[in-house]
Design an enzyme around this catalytic site. Sequence first.
Site, short mmCIF file in Angstrom:
data_model
loop_
_atom_site.label_atom_id
_atom_site.label_comp_id
_atom_site.label_asym_id
_atom_site.label_seq_id
_atom_site.Cartn_x
_atom_site.Cartn_y
_atom_site.Cartn_z
N GLY A 1 0.82 -1.20 0.00
CA GLY A 1 0.00 0.00 0.00
C GLY A 1 0.86 1.26 0.00
O GLY A 1 1.97 1.29 -0.55
N SER A 2 0.36 2.31 0.66
CA SER A 2 0.97 3.65 0.55
C SER A 2 2.35 3.77 1.17
O SER A 2 3.06 4.74 0.89
CB SER A 2 0.04 4.69 1.18
OG SER A 2 -1.12 4.85 0.39
N VAL A 3 2.78 2.82 2.02
CA VAL A 3 4.14 2.91 2.56
C VAL A 3 5.18 2.68 1.46
O VAL A 3 6.37 2.92 1.66
CB VAL A 3 4.36 1.92 3.73
CG1 VAL A 3 3.54 2.32 4.94
CG2 VAL A 3 4.02 0.49 3.31
#
Length: 665
Positions: A407-409
């Site tokens: 995801g966004s990491v």
Amino acid sequence: MKSCRMIILMAWMLMIAAGCTMHEEPSEVLDDYLSNWENKDFSAMYKQLSEEVKNKITKEAFMERYENIYDGIEARNLQVTSQADSEEQLEPEGELLTVPYHVEMDTAAGSIEYGHQLTLEQNDEGDWLVKWNTSQIFPQLGSEDKVKVNKLEAERGELKDKNGTGMAINEEANVIGVIPDMLEEEGSQTKEKLADLLDISVEEIDQALDASWVTPEVFVPIKTLPMGENDIETYVELPGVSSRVETVRTYPLGASAAHLTGYVREISAEQLEELDGYAAGDVIGNAGLEKIYEDQLRGEDGTHIYISNADGDLKETLAKKEPVDGEDVQLTIDAALQQKVYNQFEGDVGTSVALDPHTGDVLSLVSSPAYDPNAFVRGLSDEQWKTWNEDPEEPFLNRSISRYAPGSVFKTITASVGLETGITNSEKVRQIDGLHWTKDDSWGDYYVTRVHDKANVNLRDAFVHSDNIYFAQEALEMGKETFLEETAAFGFGEDISFPFSIPASNLTNNGEINHEVQLADTAYGQGQVLMSPLHLALTYTPYLNGGDMLYPSLVEADEPEIWKENLISEETAELVKENLIQVVESPEGTAHSTYIPEAVIGGKSGTAEIKGSKEDDNGNENGWFVGFEEDDADILLVMMVEDVKDRGGSGYVISKAKNIFECIQ
């Protein structure tokens, strides 16, 4: 003519008769006997004994004593030689001949050698026979003595954390057992009560008592009491039940480090067939670091071969090989941090990695839920095994070495690649309208979404608000070939040098990005991206390490090892780090709830969707957080909790991470 034939025949018969009465020389008898001995032909040796000796010991008893002793001490390479150094020493004195000899052999405890004398005597028929006694097996061995072999157990090396705290140690514990012939007639009642006290079945007790080695008078261990339980009175009050203290493998951190330490168990029959150097009853590492470092930890058992007298007391040592204890393994793990991180999960399904970004030292490696490794040593009930084995949350699964969509990491990588290629710069502003964006009609009904509606978005804004659309557009501007090549340099598709086998992370399933939609999704850590938590943590080390990405270390090393030197420039590393700090410090930041006034925390949160399509609203979500403290940046923390949908998303994970940072202030 006929008379001539008779004379010849008689002469021939006389010659045969003379040959039958010829006897072997004593030297020949001696050579045959020593040769038979060297070949362990005990039956042939017995035939050469005098009648006086045979009247005292049967052939079966003679052979059995030699075989039992030699098998027990693992005698091999046996050499028995005459020490007569002249013809005169082989000349008998009347009916007796005494000759010195020398014996040498290898045994389980090393070599044994000795010199002794052998006496031959001539019987009435003129045959030379051996006057044998037990001292010929070993000079010190009397007729009532026994040769015994004791295993001298090596102490298993311990697993210790960076501060010397034991994570897998050898500790004394109370073992509850049964002495069969002390059970009363109503032994079934005792077994039922004992089974209830030990939380096991009567069948498990019966199975232990039915082992082939059990005799009526021996102590039969049933179960080792849990750590801290020292009250044995309740058990030993039962008829036939006793206890003793033994040293057992103990895991002080229990479930919090179960997947890390693993556990030992008694070696199985299958393992005995496959592995050399083990014997029945030995313990062996079955999982985790206990298995990985088995060769270093186990040590080498010693052996004591000795003669005991009729009372069982030591009479003389024949050979002794001292045990060699196993080596301790000092880890980079901080046991206290390991415990704190595990406790934050409170039974949630997830994983965490903490490491020192300047050295690559792994400080904690957590997988939740877990199991208690002590149960495998101290007694695992069938019911507990069934509970763990059938648990849908899979407590035996080591999630810290599994792969997940990040995801966004992942956006730090997209930003770094953009900055390094010149596509991205901190001043560039993208005009974005609304919460949904699609490039054009070629995308059909597919669109990228974001959670914060901001028209003018620069790099800082994109980090603070975790803007999927911004990063998707940046990746599209780079193009799939450039994006894939530059991003792969962060270690995708490569093996990580680490004691545990870590599956390689991947950007795509087939090595290619097939269309722009996949490229857009990949830019913010969706699509086909899969990463291990450890690899994810390593990709953040350049931002705290001047652009170098480090290898991880789990065992204390002298120097940090660089995996990707100058992966990004110092300028890019510093810029991304400052934006990560803004994600926490800005009131609008997605990870602002991690903010601690007395510390400078940087980080990135993310929620990875686990579903088949945009239209599938019933899929799960995994929540991520990666964070560090700038002023004292010796901890880089990655935490992931599965299925956080309707539980606050990544915010659910951020609160746990904040507790960790507050604990280490």
